[in-house]
Design a protein around this motif. Structure first.
Motif, PDB file in Angstrom:
ATOM      1  N   UNK A  32       0.897  -1.157   0.046  1.00  0.00           N
ATOM      2  CA  UNK A  32       0.192  -0.100   0.027  1.00  0.00           C
ATOM      3  C   UNK A  32       0.816   1.363  -0.126  1.00  0.00           C
ATOM      4  N   UNK A  33       0.471   2.134  -0.704  1.00  0.00           N
ATOM      5  CA  UNK A  33       1.197   3.552  -1.007  1.00  0.00           C
ATOM      6  C   UNK A  33       2.326   3.593  -1.725  1.00  0.00           C
ATOM      7  N   UNK A  34       2.644   2.232  -2.246  1.00  0.00           N
ATOM      8  CA  UNK A  34       3.949   2.414  -3.273  1.00  0.00           C
ATOM      9  C   UNK A  34       3.456   2.782  -4.801  1.00  0.00           C
ATOM     10  N   UNK A  35       4.603   3.029  -5.685  1.00  0.00           N
ATOM     11  CA  UNK A  35       4.299   3.362  -6.892  1.00  0.00           C
ATOM     12  C   UNK A  35       4.253   2.378  -7.669  1.00  0.00           C
ATOM     13  N   UNK A  36       2.797   2.033  -8.216  1.00  0.00           N
ATOM     14  CA  UNK A  36       2.560   0.932  -8.933  1.00  0.00           C
ATOM     15  C   UNK A  36       3.622   0.900 -10.369  1.00  0.00           C
ATOM     16  N   UNK A  37       3.480   2.042 -10.956  1.00  0.00           N
ATOM     17  CA  UNK A  37       4.043   2.094 -12.364  1.00  0.00           C
ATOM     18  C   UNK A  37       5.603   1.834 -12.009  1.00  0.00           C
ATOM     19  N   UNK A  38       6.275   2.270 -11.071  1.00  0.00           N
ATOM     20  CA  UNK A  38       7.714   2.052 -10.927  1.00  0.00           C
ATOM     21  C   UNK A  38       7.927   0.540 -10.729  1.00  0.00           C
ATOM     22  N   UNK A  39       6.939  -0.089  -9.842  1.00  0.00           N
ATOM     23  CA  UNK A  39       7.044  -1.680  -9.726  1.00  0.00           C
ATOM     24  C   UNK A  39       7.056  -2.252 -11.060  1.00  0.00           C
ATOM     25  N   UNK A  40       6.036  -1.733 -11.749  1.00  0.00           N
ATOM     26  CA  UNK A  40       5.808  -2.512 -13.066  1.00  0.00           C
ATOM     27  C   UNK A  40       7.156  -2.274 -13.818  1.00  0.00           C
ATOM     28  N   UNK A  41       7.392  -1.237 -13.900  1.00  0.00           N
ATOM     29  CA  UNK A  41       8.664  -0.783 -14.823  1.00  0.00           C
ATOM     30  C   UNK A  41       9.880  -1.648 -14.334  1.00  0.00           C
ATOM     31  N   UNK A  42      10.155  -1.757 -13.018  1.00  0.00           N
ATOM     32  CA  UNK A  42      11.143  -2.729 -12.381  1.00  0.00           C
ATOM     33  C   UNK A  42      10.861  -4.165 -12.918  1.00  0.00           C
ATOM     34  N   UNK A  43       9.470  -4.698 -12.998  1.00  0.00           N
ATOM     35  CA  UNK A  43       9.165  -6.182 -13.280  1.00  0.00           C
ATOM     36  C   UNK A  43       9.701  -6.201 -14.797  1.00  0.00           C
ATOM     37  N   UNK A  44       9.165  -5.000 -15.612  1.00  0.00           N
ATOM     38  CA  UNK A  44       9.595  -5.167 -17.149  1.00  0.00           C
ATOM     39  C   UNK A  44      11.168  -5.365 -17.385  1.00  0.00           C
ATOM     40  N   UNK A  45      11.712  -4.495 -16.751  1.00  0.00           N
ATOM     41  CA  UNK A  45      13.556  -4.356 -16.711  1.00  0.00           C
ATOM     42  C   UNK A  45      14.144  -5.886 -16.366  1.00  0.00           C
ATOM     43  N   UNK A  46      13.541  -6.345 -15.167  1.00  0.00           N
ATOM     44  CA  UNK A  46      14.049  -7.584 -14.836  1.00  0.00           C
ATOM     45  C   UNK A  46      13.873  -8.613 -15.750  1.00  0.00           C
ATOM     46  N   UNK A  47      12.643  -8.565 -16.312  1.00  0.00           N
ATOM     47  CA  UNK A  47      12.081  -9.741 -17.158  1.00  0.00           C
ATOM     48  C   UNK A  47      13.002  -9.679 -18.310  1.00  0.00           C
ATOM     49  N   UNK A  48      13.309  -8.439 -18.957  1.00  0.00           N
ATOM     50  CA  UNK A  48      14.176  -8.051 -20.128  1.00  0.00           C
ATOM     51  C   UNK A  48      15.492  -8.611 -19.762  1.00  0.00           C
ATOM     52  N   UNK A  49      16.121  -8.163 -18.801  1.00  0.00           N
ATOM     53  CA  UNK A  49      17.383  -8.753 -18.350  1.00  0.00           C
ATOM     54  C   UNK A  49      17.580 -10.232 -18.104  1.00  0.00           C
ATOM     55  N   UNK A  50      16.623 -10.853 -17.533  1.00  0.00           N
ATOM     56  CA  UNK A  50      16.899 -12.263 -17.255  1.00  0.00           C
ATOM     57  C   UNK A  50      16.845 -12.992 -18.597  1.00  0.00           C
ATOM     58  N   UNK A  51      15.763 -12.620 -19.398  1.00  0.00           N
ATOM     59  CA  UNK A  51      15.461 -13.146 -20.553  1.00  0.00           C
ATOM     60  C   UNK A  51      16.750 -13.326 -21.503  1.00  0.00           C
ATOM     61  N   UNK A  52      17.569 -11.989 -21.443  1.00  0.00           N
ATOM     62  CA  UNK A  52      18.630 -11.925 -22.066  1.00  0.00           C
ATOM     63  C   UNK A  52      19.611 -12.386 -21.906  1.00  0.00           C
ATOM     64  N   UNK A  53      19.782 -12.708 -20.572  1.00  0.00           N
ATOM     65  CA  UNK A  53      21.088 -13.275 -19.851  1.00  0.00           C
ATOM     66  C   UNK A  53      21.061 -15.146 -20.152  1.00  0.00           C
ATOM     67  N   UNK A  54      19.733 -15.394 -20.529  1.00  0.00           N
ATOM     68  CA  UNK A  54      19.652 -16.739 -20.858  1.00  0.00           C
ATOM     69  C   UNK A  54      19.618 -17.085 -22.467  1.00  0.00           C
TER      70      UNK A  54
END
Length: 162
Positions: A139-161
């Protein structure tokens, strides 16, 4: 706590995702670019307005992705562990000098923390033909920031494999 599901639609061109709330209503869309030299995506609201851009930095020794909101830099997501590690580690630095850490708590299960308090969790579903992530935001956290972090991690994790 608010729960979201980020999943790929059945038919997609590019690296697109739909973000649904806990009632199954569309809240955000992630528009991943298909033909690009670097990984990039735009997070949009349900009306199609751009809320955040997520872009891989090309000329960097480390894996780094930038987050921008309304054309202004919001922060960076950096992979801090080596790609040979079983558990990936990431750090998030925002322009407001806020620092978040992202710990891999299991295979593609991440916990975003500010100090010792939890900000969000991102869990990749292990079943199904399409990629799916269950995201819980405190509660109270920036949802779009969290989604941006999730997308970034997915991109980096996908490219490392790749």
């Amino acid at each position: 706590m608010t729960r979201y599901v980020m999943r790929q639609p059945w038919f997609t061109i590019g690296d697109d995702f739909l973000v649904l709330d806990d009632r199954g209503d569309l809240v955000f869309k992630v528009d991943g670019k298909l033909l690009s030299f670097r990984s990039s995506a735009t997070i949009r609201d349900r009306q199609g307005q751009a809320l955040m851009s997520v872009r891989e930095v090309l000329l960097s020794l480390d894996r780094v992705t930038t987050l921008e909101r309304n054309g202004a830099a919001l922060g960076t997501v950096k992979q801090t562990g080596s790609t040979s590690d079983l558990k990936a580690r990431f750090s998030v630095e925002t322009e407001g000098s806020e620092s978040l850490t992202v710990r891999d708590t299991g295979f593609r299960d991440y916990r975003i923390e500010r100090g010792t308090s939890g900000v969000a969790t991102i869990v990749k579903a292990t079943t199904g033909l399409r990629d799916r992530y269950d995201i819980t935001v405190a509660a109270g956290e920036d949802v779009t920031l969290v989604l941006g972090v999730a997308v970034a991690i997915r991109q980096m994790a996908r490219h490392s494999t790749d």
